[in-house]
Scaffold this motif. Structure first.
Motif, PDB file in Angstrom:
ATOM      1  N   HIS A  49       0.813  -1.216   0.000  1.00 50.28           N
ATOM      2  CA  HIS A  49       0.000   0.000   0.000  1.00 50.28           C
ATOM      3  C   HIS A  49       0.843   1.261   0.000  1.00 50.28           C
ATOM      4  N   THR A  50       0.325   2.294  -0.650  1.00 47.66           N
ATOM      5  CA  THR A  50       0.865   3.627  -0.417  1.00 47.66           C
ATOM      6  C   THR A  50       0.179   4.167   0.836  1.00 47.66           C
ATOM      7  N   GLU A  53      -1.340   6.857   0.876  1.00 49.81           N
ATOM      8  CA  GLU A  53      -2.609   7.395   0.369  1.00 49.81           C
ATOM      9  C   GLU A  53      -3.657   6.297   0.198  1.00 49.81           C
ATOM     10  N   SER A  54      -3.273   5.158  -0.388  1.00 49.07           N
ATOM     11  CA  SER A  54      -4.274   4.102  -0.574  1.00 49.07           C
ATOM     12  C   SER A  54      -4.720   3.574   0.790  1.00 49.07           C
ATOM     13  N   GLU A  97      -6.781   8.648  -8.197  1.00 45.02           N
ATOM     14  CA  GLU A  97      -7.121   7.465  -7.409  1.00 45.02           C
ATOM     15  C   GLU A  97      -6.301   6.253  -7.857  1.00 45.02           C
ATOM     16  N   ALA A 126      -2.716   6.373  -6.845  1.00 47.12           N
ATOM     17  CA  ALA A 126      -2.466   6.213  -5.402  1.00 47.12           C
ATOM     18  C   ALA A 126      -2.307   4.741  -5.040  1.00 47.12           C
ATOM     19  N   HIS A 127      -2.714   3.851  -5.954  1.00 46.98           N
ATOM     20  CA  HIS A 127      -2.667   2.416  -5.689  1.00 46.98           C
ATOM     21  C   HIS A 127      -1.497   1.741  -6.391  1.00 46.98           C
ATOM     22  N   THR A 128      -0.959   0.722  -5.732  1.00 44.61           N
ATOM     23  CA  THR A 128      -0.095  -0.200  -6.446  1.00 44.61           C
ATOM     24  C   THR A 128      -1.006  -1.204  -7.154  1.00 44.61           C
ATOM     25  N   SER A 147      -2.111  -3.523  -4.378  1.00 44.53           N
ATOM     26  CA  SER A 147      -3.175  -3.071  -3.473  1.00 44.53           C
ATOM     27  C   SER A 147      -4.505  -3.058  -4.217  1.00 44.53           C
ATOM     28  N   ARG A 194       3.527  -5.110  -6.347  1.00 44.58           N
ATOM     29  CA  ARG A 194       3.460  -4.109  -5.275  1.00 44.58           C
ATOM     30  C   ARG A 194       4.397  -2.933  -5.524  1.00 44.58           C
ATOM     31  N   PRO A 217       3.763   4.264  -7.579  1.00 47.70           N
ATOM     32  CA  PRO A 217       2.597   5.143  -7.430  1.00 47.70           C
ATOM     33  C   PRO A 217       3.003   6.610  -7.276  1.00 47.70           C
TER      34      PRO A 217
END
Lengths: 437, 437
Positions: free
Chosen positions: A132-133, A135-136, B128, B131-133, B136, B164, B386
């Protein structure tokens, strides 16, 4: 500071040392400056009560501390609204404050689950957190828009990068090393509690003075050659051979050095995946600390202006007033492309927004754009995007043949701070002493 | 190939050009090799029907194509179980297959929502998604363990990095540029449909031949100096001045060059945040293509062994059998640290696991570890963690003064492939022609 600390330790252990410094000064991310005749720090400047190594080193070098001014109200400029608040609690809706409280408790619990040895990749939930970031993670775990935004502001101020660019696992490790969000962001009891009389840079300078002519300035290292017996460091004008080498530079700078005996691919991967944060540090001087008279302590946190984080930097004798602050993350990158004049206009407009019309007439302005510093490539610290800690993190302190690694990025306590730099220097020096040959 | 393409276009437009190449050969991530007297590609090798620029350039250079062998069953080695399957559909549980079908449809829809201009940061959901890998996102959107794992395997094979470590937005853009997962990963109708008779490297070689002595080998660029009139490129032994410079290197290599007129902080930030994938390419030769006789086509996809992805590389006359395959992502980094002998043992053990005991006695073994290549720093392509695309992506094709940017990482179609390299070279050349002075 990491390299100087290593050198001093090794000298004490009876070793011959040589420090090669790329710049025309020592100190790295500590840097001296001046505004209206007043010495200031263009780089790192604060010290917290938990940073015992930095306190000890300052004492050793005869540099005294004095407290950050905090009496009065702080300013919060948030989502278009300016408010003042005292104590640690900003003016947000009750629901948001409630959620922020829960959030901090959760972070406290999660960071406490990380190994205390600086090996977050070994944590039970390491894989998940590193996927995860920040942010996420926020999007998945924080509901109110205000609490989300406040979490972003705070982390941006700490890491000088956008929450969507940072691994959640790395963020938790940073929290752990810095004793939690309150200690990291706070003045009293936290990492901004005290400052150094005459500036933090003096500590590095005096450490270097003790090393006498073992410090060579203006000597950027271009290449490193290793064989079974020695390691040779190549600069533009000379070659230096030694039994052991300690590299005390940010990972991205290590990636620019040529190694004749290639580093392990894992080490290279790490160097090329740890970018630096982005920040411009700015001092603004006024005839008087007018904000104090109006009940402000000079502190600002903002998510809707450019000059995001501000502190009072007025000298003790109050012969003039100084504010110091930061433009961080994406804003720093964007504003780095402006002319100094445009940046100046923006910063002053922001100060007027926070403190009123009196802020419109400064008598001095000094800025330091760390995004353009060739020998740091940013500030305050390198960060890890997702997946880097769990894939490559465990090589960060592993020597590569005769090369040992120091620098605040390799610390296990107070990474990103001078204190972490000192810790890493002490550790690298003991590795060298233990290796003997 | 990007640089050579630029140079040829500029030459056609009547410009004088000079190509500086760091290596002792042209081609970059195209690289020739040999196994048991047979020419092979140690770098990129395939071409898909949609890659019209590469097809055109190959025709222009007189290099013919022939189809990837696909007749027979593929092997899936998944979660400890080896199975064979024909057509595109691996042997997974019905539920997993159902979910994979839905997943592919969803990716197809989301990638279709990205601008066709190579500007994913402008997509409605860019923030949005960035912000995700990829990981995730998978954890949040894919439920069955098998489908999750299969999505990971496939993306690892395409990007040579762990899910990731990659931005979900970047992944979607990669899918868009490569016409979706089926085209990216498939042979017939996809990016692995055809190969080049005599090897893909010949295309670069013949392009360079047409440039005659305008190509200088063994000339790594150390520094770039710009003023209002010219741009000067500095190598170890010479300085070359020109009106315009096209840099056709991966971003991380550009970050190692010194610029006297500093690049914008945003450009530096991009260079320092686009690491390369990790892959070791390995050819194994046998007396006969024994797998063909047993009904296998030679293709393998695996999530539980090291030699993850395999294809048949047997020459048309079948005078010997060859398998070619890849160790990718974290496995590549880990196995790069082994001795060649240990890697060999592991690869052969994997082939025996897939194809049985006959695989135990190869007559040739050739490996190319791209993680150790100084002038590529990895393969197949750079990826973005990200937050990089939305914060810094929009500068990727913006000239910096007299410097223009090419290389497959700057493509808007088939980024990561030779076709993208050619597109970027054509684009950069037209920028230079349009700029005139």
């Amino acid at each position: 500071m990491a390299g100087l600390q290593s050198a001093l330790k090794l000298k004490q252990a009876g070793k011959r040392v040589l420090v090669l410094e790329a710049r025309d000064r020592v100190g790295g991310r500590a840097m001296p400056g001046e505004i209206c005749g007043q010495t200031i720090d263009l780089g790192g400047q604060w010290v917290g009560p938990q940073q015992t190594l930095l306190h000890a080193q300052a004492r050793e070098q005869g540099v005294r501390t004095y407290p950050q001014h905090t009496r009065g109200a702080s300013v919060l400029s948030f989502n278009g609204k300016v408010s003042r608040y005292t104590s640690d609690i900003p003016r947000l809706s009750l629901l948001s404050l409630l959620e922020l409280g829960l959030l901090e408790r959760r972070w406290q619990k999660e960071m406490a689950s990380l190994p205390t040895t600086g090996e977050p990749w070994a944590a039970a939930k390491a894989e998940e957190w590193d996927a995860h970031t920040l942010e996420s993670w926020i999007l998945g775990h924080v509901r109110t828009a205000e609490a989300r935004e406040f979490a972003r502001v705070v982390t941006r101020a700490v890491l000088c990068t956008e929450p969507r660019q940072v691994s959640y696992l790395y963020f938790l490790e940073y929290l752990r090393q810095g004793r939690g969000l309150k200690a990291l962001t706070g003045a009293e009891g936290g990492a901004q509690q005290d400052k150094f009389v005459g500036g933090a840079w003096q500590i590095s300078k005096r450490m270097a003075d003790r090393l006498e002519d073992s410090v060579k300035l203006n000597a950027p290292v271009l290449a490193v050659e290793q064989d079974d017996q020695t390691v040779t460091v190549v600069t533009e004008t000379a070659r230096y051979s030694a039994r052991r080498l300690i590299m005390a530079v940010p990972p991205i700078l290590a990636s620019k050095i040529v190694f004749n005996q290639p580093l392990p691919s894992k080490r290279n991967a790490l160097h090329e995946r740890m970018p630096m944060g982005s920040v411009i540090k700015i001092h603004v001087a006024y005839k008087h600390a007018f904000w104090r008279q109006r009940g402000f302590n000079g502190s600002v946190v903002s998510n809707d202006r450019h000059f995001n984080v501000v502190f009072d930097q007025t000298p003790d004798d109050e012969r003039l007033g100084i504010l110091v602050g930061f433009i961080d993350g994406d804003q720093a990158i964007a504003m780095s492309a402006m002319t100094e004049e445009s940046r100046y206009q923006q910063v002053i407009a922001d100060l007027v927004h926070y403190f009123g019309q009196e802020a419109a007439n400064p008598i001095g302005y000094v800025e330091q754009d760390w995004t353009r510093e060739q020998w740091s490539r940013g500030c305050y610290v390198a960060h890890m995007p997702p997946g880097v800690m769990t894939s490559f993190g465990d090589i960060i302190r592993q020597p590569c043949g005769r090369i040992h690694w120091a620098g605040t990025e390799t610390a296990t306590e107070w990474m990103g701070y001078f204190d972490g730099a000192l810790q890493s220097g002490i550790r690298a020096a003991s590795e060298v002493v233990a290796a003997a040959l």
